[in-house]
Design a protein around this motif. Structure first.
Motif, mmCIF file in Angstrom:
data_model
loop_
_atom_site.group_PDB
_atom_site.id
_atom_site.type_symbol
_atom_site.label_atom_id
_atom_site.label_comp_id
_atom_site.label_asym_id
_atom_site.label_seq_id
_atom_site.Cartn_x
_atom_site.Cartn_y
_atom_site.Cartn_z
ATOM 1 N N SER A 2 0.827 -1.192 0.000
ATOM 2 C CA SER A 2 0.000 0.000 0.000
ATOM 3 C C SER A 2 0.873 1.259 0.000
ATOM 4 N N ARG A 3 0.388 2.282 -0.686
ATOM 5 C CA ARG A 3 1.112 3.540 -0.778
ATOM 6 C C ARG A 3 0.913 4.344 0.496
ATOM 7 N N LYS A 4 1.949 5.070 0.897
ATOM 8 C CA LYS A 4 1.838 5.907 2.086
ATOM 9 C C LYS A 4 0.840 7.031 1.848
ATOM 10 N N PRO A 5 0.150 7.489 2.888
ATOM 11 C CA PRO A 5 -0.736 8.649 2.746
ATOM 12 C C PRO A 5 0.055 9.872 2.288
ATOM 13 N N LYS A 57 7.885 24.927 -4.077
ATOM 14 C CA LYS A 57 7.366 26.268 -4.305
ATOM 15 C C LYS A 57 6.082 26.203 -5.120
ATOM 16 N N ILE A 58 5.038 26.845 -4.618
ATOM 17 C CA ILE A 58 3.795 26.939 -5.366
ATOM 18 C C ILE A 58 3.994 27.955 -6.490
ATOM 19 N N ASP A 59 3.863 27.477 -7.717
ATOM 20 C CA ASP A 59 4.057 28.327 -8.895
ATOM 21 C C ASP A 59 3.039 27.883 -9.948
ATOM 22 N N THR A 60 1.950 28.612 -10.051
ATOM 23 C CA THR A 60 0.875 28.206 -10.958
ATOM 24 C C THR A 60 1.300 28.270 -12.423
ATOM 25 N N ARG A 61 2.252 29.136 -12.768
ATOM 26 C CA ARG A 61 2.704 29.227 -14.154
ATOM 27 C C ARG A 61 3.384 27.934 -14.593
ATOM 28 N N ARG A 62 3.997 27.251 -13.625
ATOM 29 C CA ARG A 62 4.662 25.983 -13.923
ATOM 30 C C ARG A 62 3.830 24.785 -13.455
ATOM 31 N N LEU A 63 2.601 25.048 -13.092
ATOM 32 C CA LEU A 63 1.683 24.013 -12.596
ATOM 33 C C LEU A 63 2.288 23.258 -11.419
ATOM 34 N N SER A 64 2.970 24.011 -10.574
ATOM 35 C CA SER A 64 3.584 23.429 -9.378
ATOM 36 C C SER A 64 2.764 23.829 -8.160
ATOM 37 N N PHE A 65 2.003 22.879 -7.635
ATOM 38 C CA PHE A 65 1.193 23.118 -6.445
ATOM 39 C C PHE A 65 0.712 21.767 -5.912
ATOM 40 N N PRO A 66 0.228 21.719 -4.677
ATOM 41 C CA PRO A 66 -0.228 20.443 -4.090
ATOM 42 C C PRO A 66 -1.392 19.857 -4.887
ATOM 43 N N ARG A 67 -1.389 18.533 -4.994
ATOM 44 C CA ARG A 67 -2.481 17.843 -5.688
ATOM 45 C C ARG A 67 -2.878 16.607 -4.886
ATOM 46 N N GLY A 68 -4.172 16.467 -4.651
ATOM 47 C CA GLY A 68 -4.689 15.284 -3.970
ATOM 48 C C GLY A 68 -4.275 15.209 -2.517
ATOM 49 N N GLY A 69 -4.524 14.054 -1.912
ATOM 50 C CA GLY A 69 -4.113 13.807 -0.543
ATOM 51 C C GLY A 69 -4.779 14.725 0.471
ATOM 52 N N THR A 70 -4.088 14.929 1.573
ATOM 53 C CA THR A 70 -4.560 15.814 2.647
ATOM 54 C C THR A 70 -3.816 17.135 2.551
ATOM 55 N N GLN A 320 -0.566 12.165 14.875
ATOM 56 C CA GLN A 320 -0.254 11.448 13.638
ATOM 57 C C GLN A 320 -1.485 10.745 13.088
ATOM 58 N N ALA A 321 -2.251 10.100 13.944
ATOM 59 C CA ALA A 321 -3.450 9.386 13.504
ATOM 60 C C ALA A 321 -4.464 10.340 12.877
ATOM 61 N N PHE A 322 -4.570 11.546 13.406
ATOM 62 C CA PHE A 322 -5.523 12.509 12.866
ATOM 63 C C PHE A 322 -5.173 12.887 11.427
ATOM 64 N N TYR A 323 -3.909 13.196 11.174
ATOM 65 C CA TYR A 323 -3.522 13.650 9.841
ATOM 66 C C TYR A 323 -3.469 12.516 8.819
ATOM 67 N N LEU A 324 -3.308 11.299 9.281
ATOM 68 C CA LEU A 324 -3.166 10.168 8.347
ATOM 69 C C LEU A 324 -4.476 9.450 8.092
ATOM 70 N N GLN A 325 -5.602 10.008 8.554
ATOM 71 C CA GLN A 325 -6.893 9.450 8.179
ATOM 72 C C GLN A 325 -7.030 9.513 6.673
ATOM 73 N N PRO A 326 -7.550 8.464 6.030
ATOM 74 C CA PRO A 326 -7.613 8.458 4.562
ATOM 75 C C PRO A 326 -8.596 9.458 3.989
ATOM 76 N N ASP A 327 -9.666 9.766 4.700
ATOM 77 C CA ASP A 327 -10.680 10.688 4.200
ATOM 78 C C ASP A 327 -11.176 11.551 5.340
ATOM 79 N N ALA A 328 -11.851 12.610 4.982
ATOM 80 C CA ALA A 328 -12.445 13.484 5.985
ATOM 81 C C ALA A 328 -13.494 12.732 6.753
ATOM 82 N N PRO A 329 -13.534 12.867 8.102
ATOM 83 C CA PRO A 329 -14.552 12.186 8.890
ATOM 84 C C PRO A 329 -15.939 12.691 8.551
ATOM 85 N N THR A 330 -16.918 11.804 8.607
ATOM 86 C CA THR A 330 -18.293 12.171 8.276
ATOM 87 C C THR A 330 -19.085 12.424 9.539
#
Length: 330
Positions: A2-5, A57-70, A320-330
């Motif tokens: 399995s892939r790490k969160p 570095k977040i740089d929208t011109r180079r499409l460099s920014f966080p994607r997916g995950g938490t 650690q357990a809080f941030y590594l939850q796979p999805d937002a709690p419902t």
């Protein structure tokens, strides 16, 4: 296998003594063994103090920014640009650690509209959580108990009172320079790391009062050279937590602080630190410590125990357990 969160931490990372910056770094180090973690900054280059950390570095011109995950915004005091519409995170966490309810509301509304999910709120203190109409969790800023460790202060000559913070004017009380002068007249040595330019230019009793530029000394080394830690901010800036107070306590120092800081909630007056309301009370408490090495030692030992309890392995596991939850709690 399995892939790490995947966890993205976003902060400007500009200030080498900033509480938000070091909260970000501490969280990065806590999560790194169990997750793919990256710290994202933007625009200006980050402080050299964070050169050993994996930064993007977040740089929208180079499409460099966080994607997916938490996606974790450590603070709500900086702007979020349009890249958030393309990030598609599974969870968004907002760390609320500066008192600005209007900005928090704007960030919550932005995340709802752009990401289509309800952001989770992490508060730095119960006091700050009580000021806004959102639910969330209260999380301590993780301090490295090995880096901020007690040192043997018995047998020292003199009495050195120290203070550490950002060099912003609101981080310093307007009566503190006069207090430092008065303490110096009584034989105390004053060491302020993160003094403003105006404070450094004042030329106050240079042989006994040291006004240091921010980042000129590493915080653990600075705290090891003190006999007491003093802290308060300007009245217009009530400290929402005060990570530096916990760092000082972890270093085995007796802390003298005012009752307005969030971190003062973990101090029991006379057992693991000393609390004051006025400048005169602060002077009297500091002079009391100067003349009582045994009290300094007992307060410092209890302060270290408090820090160990506040930042125990169990607490760190919960964080650690809080941030590594796979999805937002419902």
């Amino acid at each position: 296998m399995s892939r790490k969160p995947q966890v993205h931490l976003v902060n400007p990372m500009l200030n080498p003594s900033g509480g938000s910056e070091w909260r970000t770094v501490s969280l990065y180090r806590q999560l790194q063994p169990s997750a793919e973690v990256k710290i994202w900054h933007f625009r200006e280059a980050p402080s050299e103090a964070f050169s050993g950390i994996s930064l993007g570095k977040i740089d929208t011109r180079r499409l460099s920014f966080p994607r997916g995950g938490t996606l974790v915004f450590v603070g709500v005091y900086f702007n979020i640009s349009h890249w958030i519409r393309l990030a598609r995170p599974r969870r968004v966490i907002l760390t609320y650690n500066t008192p600005d309810a209007e900005r928090l509301a704007a960030r919550v509304d932005l995340i709802r509209k752009t990401c289509g999910i309800e952001p989770e709120i992490v508060f730095c203190s119960r006091e700050l959580a009580a000021q806004v109409p959102y639910r969330g969790i209260v999380e301590p800023s993780l301090v490295d108990l090995d880096a901020f460790a007690p040192t043997d202060r018995t047998g020292r000559d003199g009495f050195r009172i120290g203070r550490l913070s950002r060099d912003a004017p609101e981080k310093h009380h307007p009566e503190d320079m006069a207090l430092y002068a008065r303490l110096a007249e009584q034989g105390c040595e004053i060491d302020v790391l993160g003094a403003t330019g105006e404070m450094r230019a004042a030329g106050l009793a240079p042989e006994q009062v040291h006004m240091r530029a921010i980042g000129s000394v590493k915080a653990p080394v600075f705290l090891q050279g003190l006999d007491c830690f003093f802290y308060r901010t300007a009245p217009e800036w009530p400290e929402p937590w005060g990570r530096v107070i916990i760092e000082a306590m972890a270093s085995g120092l007796p802390v003298v602080t005012d009752r307005t800081s969030g971190a003062s909630s973990v101090i029991e007056h006379g057992r693991n630190g000393l609390l004051f309301d006025t400048t005169e009370e602060a002077f009297e408490l500091l002079m009391r410590l100067k003349g009582d090495p045994a009290l300094r030692q007992s307060l410092g030992q209890a302060a270290r125990s408090t820090a160990e309890s506040l930042l125990s392995d169990e607490v760190r596991a919960q964080v650690q357990a809080f941030y590594l939850q796979p999805d937002a709690p419902t």
